[in-house]
Design a protein around this motif. Structure first.
Motif, short mmCIF file in Angstrom:
data_model
loop_
_atom_site.label_atom_id
_atom_site.label_comp_id
_atom_site.label_asym_id
_atom_site.label_seq_id
_atom_site.Cartn_x
_atom_site.Cartn_y
_atom_site.Cartn_z
N ASP A 83 0.83 -1.20 0.00
CA ASP A 83 0.00 0.00 0.00
C ASP A 83 0.87 1.26 0.00
N THR A 86 3.03 1.43 -3.31
CA THR A 86 2.20 1.81 -4.45
C THR A 86 2.07 3.32 -4.56
N HIS A 200 0.36 2.78 -10.57
CA HIS A 200 -0.49 2.53 -9.41
C HIS A 200 -1.27 1.23 -9.60
N THR A 201 -1.88 1.06 -10.77
CA THR A 201 -2.62 -0.17 -11.06
C THR A 201 -1.70 -1.38 -11.06
N ARG A 204 -0.83 -2.37 -7.47
CA ARG A 204 -2.00 -2.94 -6.81
C ARG A 204 -2.21 -4.39 -7.24
N ARG A 207 0.43 -6.56 -5.67
CA ARG A 207 0.11 -6.81 -4.26
C ARG A 207 -0.92 -7.91 -4.13
N ASP A 208 -1.99 -7.81 -4.90
CA ASP A 208 -3.07 -8.79 -4.77
C ASP A 208 -2.60 -10.19 -5.13
#
Length: 222
Positions: A83, A86, A200-201, A204, A207-208
């Motif tokens: 988080d 990012t 940013h995308t 994310r 991370r997921d």
């Protein structure tokens, strides 16, 4: 004598870090200072000093009379760290675009993408991971914010360790290379918003995927 002592501490820190990142010292494993000193071929003193540094970096836990424990890879830690990464790396991408760098200035960033493409063509995921790490380091450097760079560097070690654990479980990172190339192109074009939003995308999604792998294989409990 002092220089020799400092050199021994630096060497102990460097070698222990490498053993942690390679998995030779597995997450959750316990080790006595005497054992590690013997493996490194040095006295306990530099190992003890190195352990303090590694604790500050979040890589080990020190336990009185029980030596040190290699910190486990936590899925929640990865959520929290990603988080922050990012937001900070996306800001760096935007700032790099605003800087209006020349293509020559961006040559190192471009070369990391070429290296990632070559690594995937050769099915060499370790080489890909090394090139990917260089891309993110260069991206942050281009953002020209020393404090941002310092914060990111502290967190990057934990990400490297988690990624090394899951590297051969993930799908082939073709999309990751495409994302990096799009970020590079946006920076080269001076398009700060696009550079920010794509990165940013990308972070994310990374991370997921990483958290899902840690939870699926229960690696966070190691």
């Amino acid at each position: 004598m002092m220089e020799q002592a400092i050199s021994s501490v630096d060497r102990a820190t460097s070698e222990l870090r490498q053993m942690i990142f390679s998995g030779e010292l597995a997450p959750g494993s316990d080790h006595l200072e005497t054992e590690l000193a013997e493996r490194l071929g040095m006295s306990r003193t530099p190992v003890r000093e190195a352990a303090l540094t590694l604790r500050a970096q979040g890589l080990v836990e020190l336990r009185p009379r029980r030596g040190l424990r290699i910190a486990p890879v936590s899925a929640q830690d990865m959520r929290d760290i990603y988080d922050i990464l990012t937001e900070l790396e996306s800001l760096a991408a935007a700032r790099a675009a605003e800087a209006r760098y020349s293509r020559a200035d961006l040559a190192t960033l471009a070369s990391t993408i070429n290296d990632m493409d070559t690594a995937l063509a050769n099915d060499d995921l370790r080489a890909w991971a090394q090139a990917d790490d260089r891309f993110h380091r260069e991206l942050v450097r281009l953002g020209r914010n020393a404090r941002l760079s310092m914060i990111v560097s502290v967190m990057r070690d934990q990400v490297r360790r988690a990624r090394s654990t899951t590297l051969f479980m993930r799908p082939k990172p073709v999309q990751s290379n495409d994302d990096h190339r799009a970020v590079y192109q946006a920076i080269a074009a001076g398009d700060a918003k696009t550079a920010h939003d794509i990165h940013h995308t990308h972070r994310r999604q990374a991370r997921d995927m990483l958290v899902a792998l840690l939870e699926k294989h229960q690696l966070h409990g190691l």
